[in-house]
Enzyme design. Structure first.
Site, short mmCIF file in Angstrom:
data_model
loop_
_atom_site.label_atom_id
_atom_site.label_comp_id
_atom_site.label_asym_id
_atom_site.label_seq_id
_atom_site.Cartn_x
_atom_site.Cartn_y
_atom_site.Cartn_z
N LYS A 181 24.09 51.30 -19.91
CA LYS A 181 23.59 52.35 -20.79
C LYS A 181 24.67 53.41 -20.97
CE LYS A 181 18.83 51.51 -19.63
NZ LYS A 181 17.55 52.00 -19.21
N HIS A 214 19.20 56.60 -18.78
CA HIS A 214 20.11 57.47 -19.51
C HIS A 214 20.16 58.87 -18.88
CE1 HIS A 214 19.36 54.34 -22.60
NE2 HIS A 214 20.63 54.56 -22.89
N SER A 266 18.11 55.04 -26.60
CA SER A 266 17.55 55.59 -25.36
C SER A 266 16.11 55.96 -25.62
CB SER A 266 18.34 56.83 -24.94
OG SER A 266 17.62 57.61 -24.01
N GLY A 285 14.44 58.04 -23.87
CA GLY A 285 14.32 59.47 -23.59
C GLY A 285 15.04 60.36 -24.58
#
Length: 140
Positions: free
Chosen positions: A31, A61, A109, A111
């Site tokens: 990531k 992340h 991601s 988030g």
């Protein structure tokens, strides 16, 4: 001559320039996040810089962001930078194959949302000029 002096003076006053553009694992799939950092230069004028960070050791992340925050705090403590702010602009994944000199940027991601992969690729190309680097909006 004056132009060169101004360039050298600007380089000396740019503390944010001491932060590496890219710090990613040397190989594998992991990531990554695209971060905008802001810091005052020696004259107190705010400067922005976009950086790419990606590590296989970070399962989320947000873990990458925590690691970067710790590193920036250490730079502040050692007086390399005076103060700073950061904002994660998004994330995704990187596939880094050093043997074939290829990097692929893709995904998003959950988030932070999807980073602008073209911007990330442009930053990566500065650090890896002899690599084939591309991106895809497909995949997770």
């Amino acid at each position: 001559m004056l132009k060169r002096f101004v360039q050298l003076r600007n380089m000396a006053s740019s503390v944010i320039g001491q932060v590496k553009d890219v710090d990613i694992d040397p190989n594998g799939v992991f990531k990554y996040i695209l971060i905008k950092i802001t810091s005052p230069n020696a004259e107190g004028k705010l400067e922005d810089k976009l950086i790419v960070r990606g590590y296989a050791e970070c399962p989320y992340h947000a873990d990458i962001n925590d690691k970067v925050t710790s590193e920036l705090q250490a730079l502040k403590a050692s007086k390399v930078i005076r103060d700073w702010r950061s904002k994660v602009l998004g994330g995704g994944r990187i596939s880094h194959d050093p043997e074939s000199k290829q990097i692929k940027v893709y995904g998003y991601s959950q988030g932070y949302g999807k980073a602008d992969h073209q911007v990330s690729v442009d930053i990566l190309k500065k650090t890896y000029p002899d690599y084939e680097i591309n991106f895809s909006d497909e995949g997770y």
